[in-house]
Design a protein around this motif. Structure first.
Motif, PDB file in Angstrom:
ATOM      1  N   GLY B  46       0.845  -1.187   0.000  1.00 14.68           N
ATOM      2  CA  GLY B  46       0.000   0.000   0.000  1.00 14.68           C
ATOM      3  C   GLY B  46       0.876   1.232   0.000  1.00 14.68           C
ATOM      4  O   GLY B  46       2.099   1.122  -0.052  1.00 14.68           O
ATOM      5  N   ASP B  47       0.270   2.408   0.052  1.00 13.45           N
ATOM      6  CA  ASP B  47       1.058   3.640   0.030  1.00 13.45           C
ATOM      7  C   ASP B  47       1.859   3.810   1.320  1.00 13.45           C
ATOM      8  O   ASP B  47       2.935   4.394   1.323  1.00 13.45           O
ATOM      9  N   GLU B  48       1.277   3.314   2.419  1.00 13.57           N
ATOM     10  CA  GLU B  48       1.925   3.561   3.704  1.00 13.57           C
ATOM     11  C   GLU B  48       2.280   2.295   4.468  1.00 13.57           C
ATOM     12  O   GLU B  48       2.810   2.368   5.573  1.00 13.57           O
ATOM     13  N   ALA B  49       1.965   1.153   3.906  1.00 12.14           N
ATOM     14  CA  ALA B  49       2.240  -0.093   4.625  1.00 12.14           C
ATOM     15  C   ALA B  49       2.482  -1.252   3.665  1.00 12.14           C
ATOM     16  O   ALA B  49       2.070  -1.209   2.507  1.00 12.14           O
ATOM     17  N   VAL B  50       3.172  -2.237   4.188  1.00 19.10           N
ATOM     18  CA  VAL B  50       3.406  -3.481   3.453  1.00 19.10           C
ATOM     19  C   VAL B  50       2.991  -4.626   4.374  1.00 19.10           C
ATOM     20  O   VAL B  50       3.274  -4.596   5.570  1.00 19.10           O
ATOM     21  N   ALA B  51       2.280  -5.590   3.831  1.00 22.62           N
ATOM     22  CA  ALA B  51       1.921  -6.774   4.609  1.00 22.62           C
ATOM     23  C   ALA B  51       2.582  -7.985   3.969  1.00 22.62           C
ATOM     24  O   ALA B  51       2.564  -8.133   2.748  1.00 22.62           O
ATOM     25  N   ILE B  52       3.198  -8.809   4.796  1.00 15.36           N
ATOM     26  CA  ILE B  52       3.854 -10.025   4.311  1.00 15.36           C
ATOM     27  C   ILE B  52       3.275 -11.213   5.076  1.00 15.36           C
ATOM     28  O   ILE B  52       3.176 -11.166   6.304  1.00 15.36           O
ATOM     29  N   VAL B 104      12.940 -10.271   1.411  1.00 18.41           N
ATOM     30  CA  VAL B 104      11.961  -9.576   0.574  1.00 18.41           C
ATOM     31  C   VAL B 104      12.369  -8.117   0.501  1.00 18.41           C
ATOM     32  O   VAL B 104      12.626  -7.474   1.520  1.00 18.41           O
ATOM     33  N   LYS B 105      12.459  -7.607  -0.711  1.00 13.86           N
ATOM     34  CA  LYS B 105      12.812  -6.202  -0.921  1.00 13.86           C
ATOM     35  C   LYS B 105      11.555  -5.361  -0.720  1.00 13.86           C
ATOM     36  O   LYS B 105      10.535  -5.608  -1.371  1.00 13.86           O
ATOM     37  N   LEU B 106      11.651  -4.378   0.175  1.00 15.99           N
ATOM     38  CA  LEU B 106      10.493  -3.535   0.453  1.00 15.99           C
ATOM     39  C   LEU B 106      10.497  -2.322  -0.470  1.00 15.99           C
ATOM     40  O   LEU B 106      11.557  -1.844  -0.866  1.00 15.99           O
ATOM     41  N   PRO B 107       9.313  -1.803  -0.801  1.00 15.71           N
ATOM     42  CA  PRO B 107       9.269  -0.656  -1.729  1.00 15.71           C
ATOM     43  C   PRO B 107       9.698   0.659  -1.082  1.00 15.71           C
ATOM     44  O   PRO B 107       9.967   1.634  -1.776  1.00 15.71           O
ATOM     45  N   PHE B 108       9.749   0.680   0.254  1.00 18.92           N
ATOM     46  CA  PHE B 108      10.219   1.891   0.945  1.00 18.92           C
ATOM     47  C   PHE B 108      10.793   1.485   2.304  1.00 18.92           C
ATOM     48  O   PHE B 108      10.602   0.360   2.772  1.00 18.92           O
ATOM     49  N   VAL B 109      11.494   2.450   2.925  1.00 20.08           N
ATOM     50  CA  VAL B 109      12.053   2.208   4.255  1.00 20.08           C
ATOM     51  C   VAL B 109      10.883   2.105   5.235  1.00 20.08           C
ATOM     52  O   VAL B 109       9.914   2.845   5.128  1.00 20.08           O
ATOM     53  N   VAL B 110      10.972   1.162   6.158  1.00 24.19           N
ATOM     54  CA  VAL B 110       9.894   1.019   7.142  1.00 24.19           C
ATOM     55  C   VAL B 110      10.403   1.334   8.543  1.00 24.19           C
ATOM     56  O   VAL B 110      11.606   1.307   8.805  1.00 24.19           O
ATOM     57  N   ASP B 111       9.461   1.672   9.411  1.00 20.06           N
ATOM     58  CA  ASP B 111       9.793   1.999  10.796  1.00 20.06           C
ATOM     59  C   ASP B 111      10.005   0.683  11.560  1.00 20.06           C
ATOM     60  O   ASP B 111       9.058  -0.076  11.772  1.00 20.06           O
ATOM     61  N   PRO B 112      11.256   0.412  11.990  1.00 17.81           N
ATOM     62  CA  PRO B 112      11.497  -0.880  12.656  1.00 17.81           C
ATOM     63  C   PRO B 112      10.756  -1.018  13.989  1.00 17.81           C
ATOM     64  O   PRO B 112      10.569  -2.126  14.486  1.00 17.81           O
ATOM     65  N   ALA B 133       7.992  10.456   8.830  1.00 15.95           N
ATOM     66  CA  ALA B 133       8.921  11.422   8.223  1.00 15.95           C
ATOM     67  C   ALA B 133       9.207  11.091   6.761  1.00 15.95           C
ATOM     68  O   ALA B 133       9.598  11.966   5.988  1.00 15.95           O
ATOM     69  N   ASP B 134       9.004   9.826   6.408  1.00 14.52           N
ATOM     70  CA  ASP B 134       9.352   9.389   5.061  1.00 14.52           C
ATOM     71  C   ASP B 134       8.174   9.454   4.090  1.00 14.52           C
ATOM     72  O   ASP B 134       8.338   9.315   2.886  1.00 14.52           O
ATOM     73  N   LYS B 135       6.993   9.684   4.657  1.00 12.38           N
ATOM     74  CA  LYS B 135       5.806   9.703   3.795  1.00 12.38           C
ATOM     75  C   LYS B 135       5.848  10.917   2.866  1.00 12.38           C
ATOM     76  O   LYS B 135       6.257  12.002   3.279  1.00 12.38           O
ATOM     77  N   PRO B 136       5.435  10.735   1.648  1.00  5.90           N
ATOM     78  CA  PRO B 136       5.434  11.879   0.733  1.00  5.90           C
ATOM     79  C   PRO B 136       4.457  12.943   1.231  1.00  5.90           C
ATOM     80  O   PRO B 136       3.345  12.631   1.638  1.00  5.90           O
ATOM     81  N   ARG B 137       4.937  14.175   1.271  1.00  3.15           N
ATOM     82  CA  ARG B 137       4.077  15.257   1.750  1.00  3.15           C
ATOM     83  C   ARG B 137       3.656  16.146   0.603  1.00  3.15           C
ATOM     84  O   ARG B 137       4.444  16.421  -0.299  1.00  3.15           O
ATOM     85  N   ARG B 138       2.458  16.571   0.676  1.00  3.44           N
ATOM     86  CA  ARG B 138       1.961  17.457  -0.357  1.00  3.44           C
ATOM     87  C   ARG B 138       2.469  18.868  -0.046  1.00  3.44           C
ATOM     88  O   ARG B 138       2.282  19.406   1.049  1.00  3.44           O
ATOM     89  N   ILE B 139       3.127  19.465  -1.003  1.00  7.19           N
ATOM     90  CA  ILE B 139       3.682  20.810  -0.809  1.00  7.19           C
ATOM     91  C   ILE B 139       2.705  21.830  -1.393  1.00  7.19           C
ATOM     92  O   ILE B 139       2.253  21.689  -2.534  1.00  7.19           O
ATOM     93  N   GLU B 140       2.404  22.757  -0.570  1.00  8.91           N
ATOM     94  CA  GLU B 140       1.464  23.786  -1.030  1.00  8.91           C
ATOM     95  C   GLU B 140       2.180  24.766  -1.956  1.00  8.91           C
ATOM     96  O   GLU B 140       3.288  25.228  -1.651  1.00  8.91           O
TER      97      GLU B 140
END
Lengths: 132, 144
Positions: B46-52, B104-112, B133-140
């Motif tokens: 998902g955008d913010e999580a990975v389930a294995i 398993v290669k993850l699509p992004f860094v995860v919070d251990p 902190a790693d989530k993409p933020r929308r810049i105004e």
């Protein structure tokens, strides 16, 4: 070549005759070991809980069925699939020397262990002859 | 004796290798994992999580180890062989045992610190979350 030997982790798909709609039925990988006391069967049925198990015996045919609760995590999409989820079914014919009344079943970490003790040998009845 | 060309090519090791590679690519598209092996893993993204999830029948909880480093998730452990007394006769041996390790290669860094893992009925479920902190933020964007 025997498929099960070369790919021991591949779950063989058996006939989906009694499956729920669009749920595959797998034949659980099994070990059978015999000792002097009897026979033990170990069947791999990951995802199956004790309540989802159905073990029946009819005319010495032991049938094991397991129903899986399909796992669908939320807010994520499937990206990589190596194993399928489905029900399990496999049948075994018991030999005459096993006692069908004393079968014990234990489920632990997705492995069902069935213990089938040997039937106590029918001892020849001794008839005491009394002298009058 | 003449050998038909078709039988020769059928046993061509290079053709076999190529076919094998092609089959592997079809089975494992992208760069999700290493070569197949035990245990089999399924991955949800998902955008913010990975389930294995992984099927580990016959493995004890204390024999499973999961680690996360950068974008690599590793699942390792050992499946012990079933106990059998001396003189036992095996009639069927389809199950396997021994040490295992999968990455398993993850699509992004995860919070251990936010990894959730559950082991039930021989199935491991792991949820990994992207650090805030790693989530993409929308810049105004400011207009003039």
């Amino acid at each position: 070549m025997n498929d099960q030997l070369t790919k021991p982790e591949t779950k063989a798909e058996s006939t989906p005759a009694e499956s729920r709609a669009r749920v595959p039925v797998y034949r659980p990988l099994t070990d059978i070991v015999e000792t002097d006391d009897g026979v033990s069967l170990m069947l791999e049925m990951p995802g199956v809980g004790a309540d989802d198990l159905d073990i029946s015996l009819e005319r010495r045919v032991l049938t094991i069925r397991g129903t899986v609760r399909i796992f669908r995590p939320e807010n994520v999409e499937l990206a990589h699939l190596e194993y399928g989820e489905g029900d399990y079914e496999r049948a075994f014919t018991l030999s005459e020397d096993l006692d069908p009344e004393r079968i014990e079943a234990e489920l632990r970490n997705g492995v069902l262990t069935l213990s089938l003790p040997r039937a106590e040998q029918k001892l020849p009845k001794k008839i005491a002859v009394k002298t009058a | 004796m003449l050998t038909p060309a078709s039988s020769f090519f059928r046993n061509d090791p290079f053709a076999q290798l190529e076919r094998m590679t092609r089959d592997m690519d079809r089975m494992f598209p992208g760069n999700w994992s290493n070569a197949p092996g035990f245990p089999a893993v399924n991955v949800w993204r998902g955008d913010e999580a990975v389930a294995i999830t992984s099927e580990l029948p016959g493995v004890e909880l204390e024999d499973i180890e999961i680690t996360v480093k950068d974008t690599t998730f590793t699942l390792s452990g050992e499946r012990k062989a079933p106990d059998a007394p001396k003189g036992a006769r095996w009639h069927l041996r389809e199950r396997s045992h021994g040490k295992f390790s999968r990455a398993v290669k993850l699509p992004f860094v995860v919070d251990p610190d936010k990894v959730e893992a559950r082991f039930k009925n021989g199935v491991l479920q792991v949820a990994l979350h992207r650090p805030d902190a790693d989530k993409p933020r929308r810049i105004e964007i400011r207009g003039e």
